[in-house]
Design an enzyme around this catalytic site. Structure first.
Site, PDB file in Angstrom:
ATOM      1  CE  LYS A 158      -3.283   2.874   0.291  1.00 21.69           C
ATOM      2  NZ  LYS A 158      -3.216   2.975   1.202  1.00 21.69           N
TER       3      LYS A 158
ATOM      4  CG  HIS B 276      -1.508   2.621  -3.997  1.00 20.78           C
ATOM      5  ND1 HIS B 276      -2.047   3.252  -3.758  1.00 20.78           N
ATOM      6  CD2 HIS B 276      -2.690   1.940  -4.924  1.00 20.78           C
ATOM      7  CE1 HIS B 276      -3.322   3.345  -4.175  1.00 20.78           C
ATOM      8  NE2 HIS B 276      -3.277   2.893  -5.306  1.00 20.78           N
TER       9      HIS B 276
END
Ligand code: 2AM
Length: 469
Positions: free
Chosen positions: A183, A186
């Site tokens: 994440k 990301h």
């Protein structure tokens, strides 16, 4: 009494939306929040006839849950998560599962996982992307933790995740803090792409004098081609908004000071630690920091001068080369992010399947883009691909679009408009494809002032020269 499939702790927007999403998929949900008012408002205004039970005390919340329990914690990242875990721990038993769905640092996740494992409580660190709408209608989910714990929560996660066709945007990513690591990266990629989009907007607005409406039309057109993605789509939309009070384009009235919550910075910090170059992500974080120096910039704008003569480019041509520059910068942003994941996967024993990461980013999350299909295919062919730019499809694309990319950098430099993301991506591409870089000179300098020695291209060994003799 204890018939709820999952408990959601934390009823700020993300927690509320995930709870509703889960309930919409026929799971019984228990909810709890530190401040009671939020629970009451949620139950009265949002829940309607869904299967959601509220608890106003922690023991009551825990008792609503079927054992072994599954608790999704959706509170502010950082200290609050530790506080919540501490509060919950006395009421939990071996086999229970805590899912941390906040933007936690992966090292915190690893620490928490270890702490809880002493009590045989499973910890799943899960990246959740998609913002409020994603949480409500289908986020991209990035879980990491013990496999057996994932298997127990898989049905719920698959039900609530975004779908590409029938395929849910969730997969077991691996152990430890890998979910939050993925994440984090990301978000690093997200920073880079957002900055590149801002730069092409700037060239159209400031350099070519196009109106927000005209620029919006360009983005809408681009969204039908290879740039097709969520961030391009929303940019096309937001540029057409007018301020309700003045009637002017809202974008022109928004203060140019970007904020950040830190995940972009974390990506760079970790990339530096594992020696992976991420110049475009760094440029994007720096650009936000420079934007925050609004007062200093305003003062400097009357002191520091730009180029005297401008350089003009015909508008159709400008739009064409900007599309190429943006596409190239997007490819390089993904290339840098996936390179971080590839090296981290080796260094931290994550055994990440990079193709799968690309697949679960295809819907629900902020960096969803058509391009991720090709990225997934590239890593499916070769999980250890040294760099995404080398995949035949992307190598060819970069070759086809590089002339436009270079023209954009030239135009921006000549006209004094900063394009840190686009130009850093070009330097990344040009550095990566250079068989010989001027690091020979760096090595000579290091040896000159510090006797650090150097290697030679024609002979084995370490060499030192007495340069001043
Ligand atoms: P609150 O409504 O009681 O403030 C986002 O801030 C969410 O995190 C909110 O649900 C908030 O609860 C929760 N939160 C923040 N700090 C917390 C803490 N120390 N303990 C429990 N929940 C917390």
């Amino acid at each position: 009494m204890n018939d709820c499939d999952i408990g959601v702790y934390g009823l700020a927007v993300m927690g509320q939306n995930l709870a509703l999403n889960i309930a919409d998929h026929d799971f019984n949900v228990a909810v709890y929040n530190r401040t009671t008012l939020r629970i009451k408002t949620f139950m009265q205004e949002e829940v309607a006839d869904r299967s959601v039970k509220a608890a106003y005390e922690l023991p009551e919340f825990v008792n609503l849950l079927r054992t072994p329990r599954i608790i999704l914690v959706m509170v502010k990242a950082g200290f609050a998560i530790d506080a919540v875990i501490d509060d919950l721990k006395p009421y939990l038993q071996a086999g229970d599962i805590i899912i941390d769905g906040g933007n936690s640092h992966y090292r915190d996740s690893e620490r928490r996982a270890e702490l809880l494992s002493e009590h045989e409580i499973h910890y799943i660190g899960m990246g959740v992307s998609g913002g409020e709408d994603g949480a409500r209608l289908g986020p991209s989910l990035m879980p990491g933790g013990p496999l057996e714990a994932y298997q127990r929560v898989e049905a719920i996660l698959k039900a609530i995740a975004a779908k590409v066709g029938n395929e849910p945007c969730v997969a077991y990513l691996g152990p430890h803090g890998v979910g939050h690591y993925v994440k984090m990266v990301h978000n690093g990629i997200e920073y880079a792409i957002m900055q590149a989009i801002a730069e092409v907007y700037d060239l159209m607005r400031r350099d070519a004098g196009m109106t927000p409406q005209q620029i919006s039309e360009v983005f809408r057109r681009w969204n039908k081609g290879p740039l097709s993605s969520f961030l391009i789509e929303i940019t096309g939309h937001l540029l057409t908004h007018t301020a309700a009070d003045t009637g002017e384009p809202l974008i022109d009235l928004i203060l140019d000071r970007a904020q950040q919550k830190g995940t972009g910075k974390w990506t760079i910090q970790d990339a530096l630690d594992i020696a992976v170059p991420v110049p475009t992500i760094s440029a994007a974080v720096d650009a936000r920091v420079i934007s925050s120096l609004k007062e200093a910039r305003e003062k400097a704008s009357s002191i520091l001068q730009g180029p005297l003569a401008g350089f003009e480019m015909e508008q159709d041509k400008l739009v064409k080369v900007l599309e190429q520059a943006l596409l190239a910068t997007m490819i390089c942003s993904y290339a840098q992010g996936f390179d971080v994941l590839r090296v981290a996967s080796q260094g931290y024993d994550y055994h990440l399947d990079l193709s799968q990461v690309a697949r679960i980013w295809r819907a629900g999350c902020i960096i969803r883009a058509d391009m991720l299909n090709m990225i997934s295919d590239a890593f499916a062919m070769h999980n250890n691909l040294p760099n995404l730019m080398l995949a035949p499809h992307f190598a060819q694309s970069l070759q086809d679009i590089q002339s436009g990319w270079r023209e954009v950098v030239q135009l921006a430099v000549q006209n004094g408009i900063p394009v840190p993301a686009i130009s850093s991506a070009l330097a990344y591409y040009d550095s990566y494809r250079s068989a010989r870089l001027p690091a020979n000179l760096i090595q000579a300098q290091r040896d000159y002032f510090g006797a650090h020695t150097y290697e030679r291209i024609d002979r084995e060994g370490q060499f030192h020269t007495l340069w001043e003799q």
